[in-house]
Scaffold this motif. Structure first.
Motif, PDB file in Angstrom:
ATOM      1  N   GLU A  46      20.318 -28.546  -1.244  1.00 21.42           N
ATOM      2  CA  GLU A  46      21.563 -28.781  -1.979  1.00 21.42           C
ATOM      3  C   GLU A  46      22.769 -28.372  -1.143  1.00 21.42           C
ATOM      4  OE1 GLU A  46      21.686 -26.532  -5.637  1.00 21.42           O
ATOM      5  OE2 GLU A  46      22.255 -24.677  -4.628  1.00 21.42           O
TER       6      GLU A  46
ATOM      7  N   HIS B 173      24.991 -33.324   5.103  1.00 20.93           N
ATOM      8  CA  HIS B 173      24.024 -34.131   4.340  1.00 20.93           C
ATOM      9  C   HIS B 173      22.648 -34.128   5.018  1.00 20.93           C
ATOM     10  CE1 HIS B 173      27.628 -36.457   2.488  1.00 20.93           C
ATOM     11  NE2 HIS B 173      27.394 -35.309   1.898  1.00 20.93           N
TER      12      HIS B 173
ATOM     13  N   ARG C 109      21.001 -30.834   4.183  1.00 20.08           N
ATOM     14  CA  ARG C 109      20.523 -30.863   2.795  1.00 20.08           C
ATOM     15  C   ARG C 109      19.244 -31.680   2.691  1.00 20.08           C
ATOM     16  NH1 ARG C 109      24.166 -34.053  -1.412  1.00 20.08           N
ATOM     17  NH2 ARG C 109      23.440 -35.746  -0.077  1.00 20.08           N
TER      18      ARG C 109
ATOM     19  N   SER D  98      29.585 -31.913  -3.089  1.00 20.09           N
ATOM     20  CA  SER D  98      28.682 -30.842  -3.538  1.00 20.09           C
ATOM     21  C   SER D  98      27.733 -31.283  -4.653  1.00 20.09           C
ATOM     22  CB  SER D  98      29.501 -29.641  -4.027  1.00 20.09           C
ATOM     23  OG  SER D  98      30.446 -29.281  -3.060  1.00 20.09           O
ATOM     24  N   ASP D  99      26.622 -30.556  -4.746  1.00 21.08           N
ATOM     25  CA  ASP D  99      25.688 -30.747  -5.860  1.00 21.08           C
ATOM     26  C   ASP D  99      25.943 -29.716  -6.954  1.00 21.08           C
ATOM     27  OD1 ASP D  99      24.096 -32.820  -4.452  1.00 21.08           O
ATOM     28  OD2 ASP D  99      23.633 -31.167  -3.103  1.00 21.08           O
ATOM     29  N   GLN D 100      26.220 -28.480  -6.528  1.00 26.82           N
ATOM     30  CA  GLN D 100      26.533 -27.384  -7.453  1.00 26.82           C
ATOM     31  C   GLN D 100      27.818 -26.701  -6.993  1.00 26.82           C
ATOM     32  OE1 GLN D 100      24.104 -26.981 -10.204  1.00 26.82           O
ATOM     33  NE2 GLN D 100      22.877 -25.361  -9.314  1.00 26.82           N
TER      34      GLN D 100
ATOM     35  N   HIS E   2      26.007 -26.506  -1.932  1.00 25.08           N
ATOM     36  CA  HIS E   2      26.467 -25.617  -3.004  1.00 25.08           C
ATOM     37  C   HIS E   2      27.859 -25.104  -2.642  1.00 25.08           C
ATOM     38  CE1 HIS E   2      25.078 -22.581  -6.242  1.00 25.08           C
ATOM     39  NE2 HIS E   2      26.393 -22.462  -6.114  1.00 25.08           N
TER      40      HIS E   2
ATOM     41  N   THR F 126      27.587 -28.042 -12.391  1.00 21.69           N
ATOM     42  CA  THR F 126      27.090 -29.137 -11.546  1.00 21.69           C
ATOM     43  C   THR F 126      28.242 -30.070 -11.183  1.00 21.69           C
ATOM     44  OG1 THR F 126      26.621 -30.582 -13.415  1.00 21.69           O
ATOM     45  CG2 THR F 126      24.852 -29.087 -12.711  1.00 21.69           C
ATOM     46  N   LYS F 127      27.999 -30.899 -10.192  1.00 24.55           N
ATOM     47  CA  LYS F 127      28.963 -31.916  -9.761  1.00 24.55           C
ATOM     48  C   LYS F 127      29.397 -32.777 -10.947  1.00 24.55           C
ATOM     49  CE  LYS F 127      28.761 -36.027  -6.748  1.00 24.55           C
ATOM     50  NZ  LYS F 127      29.040 -35.747  -5.348  1.00 24.55           N
ATOM     51  N   GLU F 128      28.420 -33.144 -11.792  1.00 27.32           N
ATOM     52  CA  GLU F 128      28.704 -34.034 -12.924  1.00 27.32           C
ATOM     53  C   GLU F 128      29.621 -33.382 -13.957  1.00 27.32           C
ATOM     54  OE1 GLU F 128      25.602 -35.379 -10.565  1.00 27.32           O
ATOM     55  OE2 GLU F 128      25.560 -33.481 -11.694  1.00 27.32           O
TER      56      GLU F 128
END
Length: 498
Positions: free
Chosen positions: A32, A188, A191, A211-213, A34, A227-229
């Motif tokens: 990830e 990337h 990761r 980022s993912d987190q 982060h 989270t990214k979302e």
């Protein structure tokens, strides 16, 4: 949720009376990116510096892949599987590119006490070529390369051995678009190989995109992870500062007439390989923005105007015809310059906040020809506090400050000097949203007081938001000029950059 790779458990760190980290616990997963965000002085860089061996933590543990790690220094950190790319220059002058890449790990090229330089250069060149940096020669000294290329060399240095944890600390602020793209490719790739990239950045849109987190620190305390979302720039700002911050920190005025009074005139200025026959004028009470891609020559313009370019041709004169040919000339005539490269060109890192702020004002602070320590301290304290510098006191060394607080010291120095003409190169590089707002407000106030500002910036929104007039440079020349307007768009500027 991925498999846990690193646990920071109850990490504590003090700098004198400042509690930089207060029992911080965060989990980082395999595979990830982060992000770690927060205002300047929130503890982001302190946490990762404790992990990578730059600082020694006071208490707490780091558990990497089930084993406790405690790095004594950066080389030791590398051997334990953690690496860092820092915001400022992280390479050593006087050494070759290859020597920098393998610094602390030269043993692999040494037999019977003799170093095989050719083998080291060959291996370093292989790594450089594999990253697509084949134009960089491993055998050349690091000083042959500019700030951005040195950052790319650091990327190779920090990742060629595939660390389990890679910390990217404010590195994007030191890179142009091309350099950022190269860095993101490496992040990337790391990761995808199952490593974890800890990504520190003040660019919240960049954070959300890459980022993912995302974990947030505030005043040395862990606030939470989303989270990214779940992330929006407004939500991240609120988590960082504990309250809402609107987007209205840029200027809101349009249509104000620029004064006809010219305060500085630049005619036919050239610096070989960087600026080609440049001419411009700055007016009283004007913010003149200069933008472009990283290598367009704009960063050399500030140095050339301030008399800091050794090979400058052409003329720089004040409105009354006074020539500016050196830094002492510039300071004597109420000019100020804040370089993009803070640590090497704007600050004396191994000196106190007090000494740094007072430096250009020493003659002004003398009473009866005598310079008093008490006077200096009072002067420095006043302007450090005016910039809300997070410090234990003005006796604190600048080297102990976060990037944003270093920038505040640079600005405090020139506010204290009360300069009439200020050249700001990348004024908000590595600065959080709250301090950005403070700097923009300060610039607006100075403009209204009749002071004149040249703002050199790679940030398009900063140029659109703050400048009365914008010059776009390409290949060392001015390629476009725009007046402040509500109708002006980022695409208008970009078309003249590329």
């Amino acid at each position: 949720m991925g498999e846990v790779l690193l646990k920071a458990e109850k990490i504590d760190k003090h700098f004198g009376i400042t509690h930089a980290l207060d029992h911080v616990s965060i989990t980082f997963n395999k595979g990830e990116i982060h992000a770690l965000i927060g205002e300047n002085g929130s503890g982001k860089s302190t946490l990762t510096s404790c992990l990578t061996g730059i600082y020694k933590k006071d208490s707490g543990t780091f558990i990497l892949d089930g084993k406790e790690v405690s790095a004594a220094n950066q080389v030791d950190g590398n051997h334990q599987g953690v690496a860092i790319i820092v915001q400022e220059i992280g390479t050593l002058s006087g050494l070759t590119v290859a020597e920098n890449i393998f610094l602390g790990n030269e043993d692999q090229f040494t037999k019977f006490g003799i170093k095989n330089t050719a083998a080291m250069n060959k291996k370093a060149q292989e790594y450089l070529d594999s990253y697509g940096f084949n134009y960089i020669d491993a055998a050349k000294t690091i000083d042959d390369y500019n700030f951005e290329d040195r950052k790319l060399i650091e990327i190779v240095k920090s990742t060629y051995f595939n660390p389990k944890i890679l910390v990217v600390d404010e590195t994007t602020t030191a890179l142009g678009q091309k350099g950022r793209e190269e860095l993101f490719k490496v992040m990337h790739k790391m990761r995808d190989m199952g490593s974890c990239v800890i990504f520190i950045s003040h660019d919240l849109e960049e954070v959300i995109e890459q980022s993912d987190q995302i974990s947030v620190l505030r005043d040395g305390v862990y606030i939470g992870t989303i989270t990214k979302e779940e992330a929006t720039t407004d939500r991240l700002k609120q988590l960082m500062v504990g309250r809402e911050i609107g987007n209205n920190y840029y200027r809101t005025d349009y249509g104000e007439k620029i004064s006809d009074e010219v305060v500085i005139s630049v005619k036919n200025v050239s610096v070989k390989g960087q600026i080609d026959n440049l001419s411009l004028e700055l007016h009283k009470g004007e913010i003149l923005g200069i933008g472009g891609l990283s290598e367009c020559g704009m960063h050399e313009v500030g140095k050339a105007i301030f008399g800091a370019s050794y090979f400058r041709e052409g003329s720089v004169t004040l409105g009354d015809g006074t020539p500016i040919n050196s830094i002492p000339d510039a300071i004597k005539h109420s000019m100020a310059y804040a370089s993009k490269d803070r640590d090497n060109e704007s600050l004396v890192i191994n000196d106190t906040i007090c000494e740094n702020i007072c430096l250009p004002s020493l003659e002004d602070l003398k009473k009866g020809g005598v310079l008093s320590g008490k006077t200096m301290k009072e002067f420095a304290d006043k302007f450090a506090k005016q910039m809300s510098t997070k410090m234990t006191g003005v006796d604190q060394f600048v080297s102990a400050l976060s990037g944003g607080n270093k920038q505040k010291v640079v600005l405090a120095r020139w506010i204290g000097k009360d300069s009439d003409l200020i050249i700001l190169d990348s004024p908000t590089r590595g600065i959080d949203v709250k301090v950005k707002a403070d700097i923009y407000a300060m610039m607006n106030r100075m403009r209204k007081e009749g002071k004149s500002i040249i703002m050199i910036s790679e940030e398009i929104m900063e140029l659109l938001g703050m400048a009365d007039r914008i010059l776009i440079m390409k290949d060392g020349k001015i390629n476009g000029e725009f007046l402040r307007s509500e109708e002006l768009r980022d695409t208008d500027l970009i078309d003249n950059m590329i």
